[in-house]
Write a protein that holds these residues in place. Structure first.
Motif, PDB file in Angstrom:
ATOM      1  N   ALA A  80      10.819   1.619   0.760  1.00  0.00           N
ATOM      2  CA  ALA A  80       9.596   1.487   0.001  1.00  0.00           C
ATOM      3  C   ALA A  80       9.931   0.817  -1.359  1.00  0.00           C
ATOM      4  O   ALA A  80       9.037   0.043  -2.101  1.00  0.00           O
ATOM      5  N   THR A 112       0.819  -1.103  -0.042  1.00  0.00           N
ATOM      6  CA  THR A 112      -0.261   0.002   0.116  1.00  0.00           C
ATOM      7  C   THR A 112       0.967   1.146   0.007  1.00  0.00           C
ATOM      8  O   THR A 112       2.111   1.226   0.369  1.00  0.00           O
ATOM      9  N   ASN A 113       0.384   2.406  -0.506  1.00  0.00           N
ATOM     10  CA  ASN A 113       0.912   3.609  -0.514  1.00  0.00           C
ATOM     11  C   ASN A 113       2.386   3.639  -1.129  1.00  0.00           C
ATOM     12  O   ASN A 113       3.356   4.286  -0.629  1.00  0.00           O
ATOM     13  N   LYS A 114       2.182   2.684  -2.411  1.00  0.00           N
ATOM     14  CA  LYS A 114       3.495   2.725  -3.202  1.00  0.00           C
ATOM     15  C   LYS A 114       4.846   2.311  -2.298  1.00  0.00           C
ATOM     16  O   LYS A 114       5.830   2.499  -2.473  1.00  0.00           O
ATOM     17  N   ARG A 164       8.006  -2.684  -3.250  1.00  0.00           N
ATOM     18  CA  ARG A 164       7.735  -2.827  -4.547  1.00  0.00           C
ATOM     19  C   ARG A 164       8.432  -3.714  -5.489  1.00  0.00           C
ATOM     20  O   ARG A 164       7.960  -3.769  -6.567  1.00  0.00           O
ATOM     21  N   ASP A 170       5.758   0.985  -9.108  1.00  0.00           N
ATOM     22  CA  ASP A 170       4.583   1.070  -8.205  1.00  0.00           C
ATOM     23  C   ASP A 170       4.160  -0.459  -7.800  1.00  0.00           C
ATOM     24  O   ASP A 170       5.137  -1.096  -7.807  1.00  0.00           O
ATOM     25  N   CYS A 171       3.058  -0.449  -7.245  1.00  0.00           N
ATOM     26  CA  CYS A 171       2.946  -1.851  -6.502  1.00  0.00           C
ATOM     27  C   CYS A 171       2.063  -2.853  -7.448  1.00  0.00           C
ATOM     28  O   CYS A 171       1.881  -3.860  -7.043  1.00  0.00           O
ATOM     29  N   ASP A 230       7.588   2.827   6.603  1.00  0.00           N
ATOM     30  CA  ASP A 230       7.117   3.540   7.689  1.00  0.00           C
ATOM     31  C   ASP A 230       6.986   2.527   9.154  1.00  0.00           C
ATOM     32  O   ASP A 230       7.094   2.975  10.338  1.00  0.00           O
ATOM     33  N   TYR A 250       5.200   2.752   1.079  1.00  0.00           N
ATOM     34  CA  TYR A 250       5.691   3.800   2.081  1.00  0.00           C
ATOM     35  C   TYR A 250       5.240   3.162   3.379  1.00  0.00           C
ATOM     36  O   TYR A 250       5.696   3.500   4.472  1.00  0.00           O
ATOM     37  N   ASP A 251       3.920   2.527   3.499  1.00  0.00           N
ATOM     38  CA  ASP A 251       3.203   2.047   4.452  1.00  0.00           C
ATOM     39  C   ASP A 251       4.272   1.021   5.102  1.00  0.00           C
ATOM     40  O   ASP A 251       4.674   0.787   6.536  1.00  0.00           O
TER      41      ASP A 251
END
Length: 185
Positions: A86, A51-53, A90, A95-96, A59, A55-56
């Motif tokens: 990140a 999710t969120n490219k 991926r 992107d994902c 984080d 970054y989730d």
């Protein structure tokens, strides 16, 4: 009671209580164990869902955190810092949508958390990785080694300082969630 008897009682008390006091001082609070377990569970969802490219996933680590893979004691891939983490989530893609492990479910089992002596804001852990859904087959299951972790407590809660995926013998570097494209032979 005589002085020698009192001395013996005091000595026994110190010998019995001191190790227990040290053990207590080196333990984490129950809430810390729960928070670390939640961190590890969030990891599985973040890598599975990308999710969120990515970054989730990133984080879940401290700003200078790292993820690496290891085989036979040697690091083969390493990702340091939020941007590289990140990117790792991926699968190196922009992107994902095309992560190689799309469709795989990461199950993390038999999680062991150990406090770090003298540092209540640090712990280590290990957990086995079981992957379900390899090669596009929903029932295909594979043991994929384990993760070895260092956790740190931050103002935002517990985060990974580092995570190393210790690959199982014979395991491919990256598991595939869908069947690899047929080669042009």
């Amino acid at each position: 009671m005589t002085r020698p008897a009192i001395a013996v009682v005091v000595a026994v008390h110190v010998l019995v209580c001191l190790p227990a006091a040290r053990a207590h001082a080196q333990s984490l609070a129950p809430q810390d164990y729960i928070a670390i377990q939640q961190l590890v569970s969030k990891y599985a969802y973040a890598i599975d869902e990308c999710t969120n490219k990515g970054y989730d996933y990133a984080d879940l680590y401290v700003a200078d955190g790292s993820f690496a893979t290891s085989r036979n004691g040697k690091i083969s891939n390493r990702f340091d810092g939020r941007e590289k983490l990140a990117e790792a989530a991926r699968g190196g893609a922009a992107d994902c949508k095309d992560v190689p492990w799309a469709g795989i479910v990461h199950m993390l089992v038999n999680h062991v958390i150990e406090p770090v002596s003298g540092d209540p804001d640090r712990a280590t852990g290990k957990v086995y990785l079981i992957a379900i859904g390899l090669d596009g087959e929903p029932g295909k299951v594979e043991a994929q080694g384990r993760y070895e972790d260092v956790y740190v407590k931050t103002p935002q809660g517990w985060r990974f300082k580092s995570r190393v995926h210790v690959l199982a013998p014979g395991q491919a570097e990256v598991s595939r969630g869908s069947r690899p494209a047929a080669s042009g032979k």
